[in-house]
Enzyme design. Structure first.
Site, PDB file in Angstrom:
ATOM      1  CB  VAL A   3      -4.913  -2.384  -3.278  1.00 36.55           C
ATOM      2  CG1 VAL A   3      -4.525  -0.910  -3.203  1.00 36.55           C
ATOM      3  CG2 VAL A   3      -6.416  -2.525  -3.440  1.00 36.55           C
ATOM      4  N   PRO A  49       4.060   4.985  -5.080  1.00 37.48           N
ATOM      5  CG  PRO A  49       3.521   4.283  -7.248  1.00 37.48           C
ATOM      6  CD  PRO A  49       3.607   3.802  -5.828  1.00 37.48           C
ATOM      7  NE  ARG A  91       1.710   7.250   0.238  1.00 36.90           N
ATOM      8  CZ  ARG A  91       2.762   7.490  -0.542  1.00 36.90           C
ATOM      9  NH1 ARG A  91       3.947   7.690  -0.020  1.00 36.90           N
ATOM     10  NH2 ARG A  91       2.631   7.533  -1.836  1.00 36.90           N
ATOM     11  CE  LYS A  96      -4.003   5.431   9.621  1.00 36.64           C
ATOM     12  NZ  LYS A  96      -3.680   6.028   8.395  1.00 36.64           N
ATOM     13  CG  ASP A 115      -5.555   0.409   5.233  1.00 37.94           C
ATOM     14  OD1 ASP A 115      -4.562   0.292   4.496  1.00 37.94           O
ATOM     15  OD2 ASP A 115      -6.002   1.503   5.616  1.00 37.94           O
ATOM     16  CB  CYS A 153       2.773   1.770   6.718  1.00 38.58           C
ATOM     17  SG  CYS A 153       2.202   2.008   8.392  1.00 38.58           S
ATOM     18  CG  ASP A 173       2.605   7.339 -11.067  1.00 35.89           C
ATOM     19  OD1 ASP A 173       2.566   6.843  -9.930  1.00 35.89           O
ATOM     20  OD2 ASP A 173       2.082   6.785 -12.059  1.00 35.89           O
TER      21      ASP A 173
END
Ligand code: UD1
Length: 422
Positions: free
Chosen positions: A322, A122, A92, A21, A301, A116, A124
């Site tokens: 992370v 963010p 996302r 994915k 993940d 999710c 940025d």
């Protein structure tokens, strides 16, 4: 989808892993930067792919599914259309519209980016790259008449920002330098796609990963999507959670080294072959500490699925560097009987689970959803898992079928069917 799960099942057997994915989504957006026809095989049958395809079609891309896992995408005549917010907020990966649309159309509206929401995500660093390439950020829109070669140094490693940096650099003939980039297998899969499309990309690994990119006019690509390391990891961990024995096939074992050492530390018996791995769960797991960090460490993940395994044995710790605030799995796992304490430094320590627990829970996000179904399989009673947003279908192809082929007893019910029966 509503999942009715019969507990007390050990998973045993073989499962074939689909395409990644996290690799296919950026590649699909990258087709917007090519002219001609791309043929992608090994495309997973997940709803995130359908979501991206509907965004591509809105720009005029012609998409045909010529086999269940093969897509033909023709991108000669495209024109810009405002991305539909109802669609972009579902995934996302819609952030990759930034690089793809600026590269192809010179503009993009920044609509609501979804996915999710296990913690703040963010953008940025994505915008930092956009500015470096000459993009002008207005309130809800980014414009650029021309993209310029540049050097972007990312202060922290970001998969998403690296992908957008690559998409932008692929449109510029002079050399751009992206420094401190993510080198996850799914990022390198995009690098492979762009190289076949006509980019020249070299990679320097030390002192920190850097891409040197010369782009230009890109053509269509024929390639196979890499296997999904998160799906593979989920099924390997399913054996640990349920005390079973599972072989994952069609994998790339080089992507899973960190997970292999972790499950061995937990006491699992693991046999790794060229394209498969077999795991046999230990009777009692040994205490092991899982730390999720950028590749080649354990992937963030997998943290909710690792938590399911640690919670079942009531041992070990989990830390996610992370997304240190990724905690969405704690409440539903606790409802299912898991016990843990959180320390101030962000580590979660797992304790022996309770015998009593709720008989129904609601899925908060994709990876937690998969972990909850596995956890429920290991309980001695039946559980109903409500996935009201259909998160699991976003990232796991044929999830129920694959689990049931391993000996699980999971029945799916759609929300519509449930409503009809009330
Ligand atoms: C993350 C994973 C990726 C996975 C994806 C799907 C890592 C490094 N990334 O990618 O492997 O495929 O989830 O769920 O494991 N950040 C900022 N500003 C930004 C972008 C990111 O501060 O503009 C921070 C994030 O909050 C996070 C870190 O950087 O702490 C890494 O995030 P990033 O890699 O960008 O996340 P995703 O692209 O979602």
């Amino acid at each position: 989808m509503i999942y009715h799960i019969r507990g007390g099942r050990r998973l045993e057997g073989c499962v074939k892993i689909g395409g990644s994915k996290n690799a296919v989504l950026p590649i699909l957006f990258a087709t917007l930067l090519t002219r001609g026809k791309s043929i992608l095989s090994g495309v997973p049958e997940i709803t995130d792919v359908d979501t991206v395809l509907s965004l591509l079609r809105a720009f005029g891309a012609e998409v045909r599914r010529v086999a269940p896992d093969v897509l033909e995408i023709e991108t000669n005549n495209l024109s810009y259309a405002s991305p539909c917010e109802r669609i972009t907020r579902q995934i996302r990966a819609s952030t990759y519209l930034i690089g793809a649309c600026l590269g192809r159309f010179g503009r993009v509206e920044i609509s609501a980016f979804g996915g999710c929401s296990f913690c703040e995500r963010p953008i940025d660093l994505h915008l930092h790259a956009v500015r470096a390439f000459g993009g002008e950020i207005r309130q809800n829109e980014i414009l650029c008449k021309q993209l310029y070669a540049c050097r972007v140094v990312f202060p922290i490693v970001s998969v998403g920002a690296t992908v957008n940096g690559l998409l932008l650099a692929s449109q510029v003939e002079d050399e751009s330098i992206l420094e401190n980039v993510a080198i996850e297998p799914h990022v390198l899969a995009l690098v492979a796609f762009l190289r076949i499309a006509g980019c020249r990309i070299s990679i320097l690994h030390t002192p920190r990963p850097t891409f040197f990119v010369r782009g230009g006019r890109l053509h269509g690509v024929k390639m196979r999507v890499i296997p999904d390391m998160i799906e593979a990891g989920t099924y390997l961990l399913s054996a640990l959670v349920t005390g079973g024995r599972v072989t994952v096939e069609q994998i790339d074992p080089t992507h899973l080294s960190a997970l292999f050492s972790f499950v061995r530390k937990m006491g699992a018996d693991l046999t790794v072959k060229e394209r498969s791995a077999t795991i046999i769960s230990p009777a009692r797991a040994t205490c092991a500490d899982a730390v999720c960090a950028p590749y080649p460490a354990l992937p963030t993940d997998l943290s909710p699925v690792l938590a399911a395994a640690l919670a079942r044995y009531g041992t070990g710790t989990l830390r996610d560097t992370v997304f240190p605030k990724r905690r969405s799995f704690l409440t539903p796992y606790h409802a299912l009987g898991a016990n843990f304490v959180e320390s101030e430094d962000g580590a979660i320590s797992f304790l022996s689970p309770d015998a009593s627990h709720a008989d129904s829970v609601t899925v908060p996000d994709l990876r937690t959803g998969a972990g909850m179904v596995l956890y429920a399989l290991s309980l001695n009673t039946d559980t109903t898992v409500y996935d009201t947003q259909d998160y699991i279908l976003r990232g796991y192809e044929h999830f129920t079928e694959k689990l049931n082929a391993l000996g699980a007893c999971v029945c799916e019910e759609t929300h519509e069917h449930r409503k009809e029966n009330i």
